[in-house]
Design a protein around this motif. Sequence first.
Motif, PDB file in Angstrom:
ATOM      1  N   GLY A 101      88.046  14.945  46.165  1.00  0.00           N
ATOM      2  CA  GLY A 101      87.999  16.039  45.213  1.00  0.00           C
ATOM      3  C   GLY A 101      87.013  17.116  45.603  1.00  0.00           C
ATOM      4  N   GLN A 102      85.751  16.930  45.185  1.00  0.00           N
ATOM      5  CA  GLN A 102      84.747  17.979  45.392  1.00  0.00           C
ATOM      6  C   GLN A 102      84.523  18.332  46.859  1.00  0.00           C
ATOM      7  OE1 GLN A 102      84.547  15.411  43.247  1.00  0.00           O
ATOM      8  NE2 GLN A 102      83.167  15.846  41.538  1.00  0.00           N
ATOM      9  N   ILE A 103      84.528  17.340  47.742  1.00  0.00           N
ATOM     10  CA  ILE A 103      84.329  17.639  49.164  1.00  0.00           C
ATOM     11  C   ILE A 103      85.553  18.345  49.746  1.00  0.00           C
ATOM     12  CG2 ILE A 103      83.991  16.636  51.465  1.00  0.00           C
ATOM     13  CD1 ILE A 103      81.471  16.653  49.751  1.00  0.00           C
ATOM     14  N   ALA A 104      86.740  17.859  49.395  1.00  0.00           N
ATOM     15  CA  ALA A 104      87.975  18.470  49.913  1.00  0.00           C
ATOM     16  C   ALA A 104      88.114  19.923  49.469  1.00  0.00           C
ATOM     17  CB  ALA A 104      89.191  17.662  49.467  1.00  0.00           C
ATOM     18  N   TYR A 105      87.716  20.214  48.216  1.00  0.00           N
ATOM     19  CA  TYR A 105      87.885  21.572  47.693  1.00  0.00           C
ATOM     20  C   TYR A 105      86.602  22.395  47.792  1.00  0.00           C
ATOM     21  CZ  TYR A 105      92.355  19.870  46.113  1.00  0.00           C
ATOM     22  OH  TYR A 105      93.625  19.345  46.092  1.00  0.00           O
ATOM     23  N   GLY A 106      85.611  21.848  48.518  1.00  0.00           N
ATOM     24  CA  GLY A 106      84.375  22.569  48.765  1.00  0.00           C
ATOM     25  C   GLY A 106      84.153  22.742  50.248  1.00  0.00           C
ATOM     26  N   ARG A 128      81.113  25.879  45.599  1.00  0.00           N
ATOM     27  CA  ARG A 128      81.542  24.537  45.197  1.00  0.00           C
ATOM     28  C   ARG A 128      80.971  23.488  46.152  1.00  0.00           C
ATOM     29  NH1 ARG A 128      87.482  24.814  45.082  1.00  0.00           N
ATOM     30  NH2 ARG A 128      87.145  26.103  43.242  1.00  0.00           N
ATOM     31  N   ALA A 129      80.928  23.826  47.432  1.00  0.00           N
ATOM     32  CA  ALA A 129      80.352  22.906  48.419  1.00  0.00           C
ATOM     33  C   ALA A 129      78.887  22.643  48.120  1.00  0.00           C
ATOM     34  CB  ALA A 129      80.518  23.469  49.827  1.00  0.00           C
ATOM     35  N   HIS A 130      78.130  23.698  47.849  1.00  0.00           N
ATOM     36  CA  HIS A 130      76.703  23.528  47.572  1.00  0.00           C
ATOM     37  C   HIS A 130      76.473  22.756  46.273  1.00  0.00           C
ATOM     38  CE1 HIS A 130      74.842  25.589  50.894  1.00  0.00           C
ATOM     39  NE2 HIS A 130      75.660  26.621  50.751  1.00  0.00           N
ATOM     40  N   ALA A 131      77.326  22.946  45.298  1.00  0.00           N
ATOM     41  CA  ALA A 131      77.175  22.198  44.044  1.00  0.00           C
ATOM     42  C   ALA A 131      77.301  20.697  44.285  1.00  0.00           C
ATOM     43  CB  ALA A 131      78.221  22.670  43.028  1.00  0.00           C
ATOM     44  N   SER A 132      78.298  20.301  45.079  1.00  0.00           N
ATOM     45  CA  SER A 132      78.476  18.875  45.361  1.00  0.00           C
ATOM     46  C   SER A 132      77.392  18.349  46.289  1.00  0.00           C
ATOM     47  CB  SER A 132      79.867  18.608  45.943  1.00  0.00           C
ATOM     48  OG  SER A 132      80.070  19.321  47.142  1.00  0.00           O
ATOM     49  N   LEU A 133      76.981  19.147  47.263  1.00  0.00           N
ATOM     50  CA  LEU A 133      75.942  18.705  48.193  1.00  0.00           C
ATOM     51  C   LEU A 133      74.604  18.527  47.482  1.00  0.00           C
ATOM     52  CD1 LEU A 133      76.803  20.916  51.297  1.00  0.00           C
ATOM     53  CD2 LEU A 133      77.141  18.443  51.068  1.00  0.00           C
ATOM     54  N   THR A 134      74.325  19.354  46.498  1.00  0.00           N
ATOM     55  CA  THR A 134      73.093  19.202  45.723  1.00  0.00           C
ATOM     56  C   THR A 134      73.062  17.860  45.010  1.00  0.00           C
ATOM     57  OG1 THR A 134      72.889  21.597  45.412  1.00  0.00           O
ATOM     58  CG2 THR A 134      71.719  20.191  43.850  1.00  0.00           C
TER      59      THR A 134
END
Length: 204
Positions: A101-106, A128-134
């Motif tokens: 989800g978050q990684i695929a769409y980030g 979106r990538a930075h939100a999940s990486l945080t």
Amino acid sequence: MKLHYTPLSGHAHRAQLFLALLGVEHELVPVDLAAGEHKTPAFLALNRFGQVPVLEDGEIVIADSNAILVYLANKYERTDWLPETPAGAAQVQRWLSVAAGQIAYGACAARLITLVNAPFDAPEVIARAHASLTIIDAELAQRDWIAAAHPTIADIALYSYIANAPEGNVDISAYEHIQAWLKRVEALPRFVPFPQSELGLRAR
């Protein structure tokens, strides 16, 4: 055992990496995405979605990278990589869902912009990538591995697109816990690196 893959696919790299870490002999079968090989009747017979990777184990065909990870862990009874306890299995599944989800769409989507000119909105997917990486960095501040006290297939599912996130103009240098985790993954016996491209922040 055959793995149908393309070297620049992080999804395919997950499967390739896990096969290597398990020490499973396998044949890599390149799929030429640029030539449309993944849309041919022969490939669609393996995966109707026309996506890599696909694992062939005799008469058994497994499509989807995370499904391949689960299949291999179960086939070789590697409960270290995929716990059998309800709580342990749930923790791994949680992060497999994040990878899908978050990684695929980030991070993955951001990389596809620079890699194949995918029609995503760059600021949106980078944010979106930075939100999940945080969130992932905060999780890794508490432990060395994402789902347990040892590496699991959750770490394998997350690794590839995070490692190559800079190719999509996602700067991961400030995530110190992710940086340390990447090095731990890369230090695993029989680790196979994900090929890097001179794109995004890696462009010379």
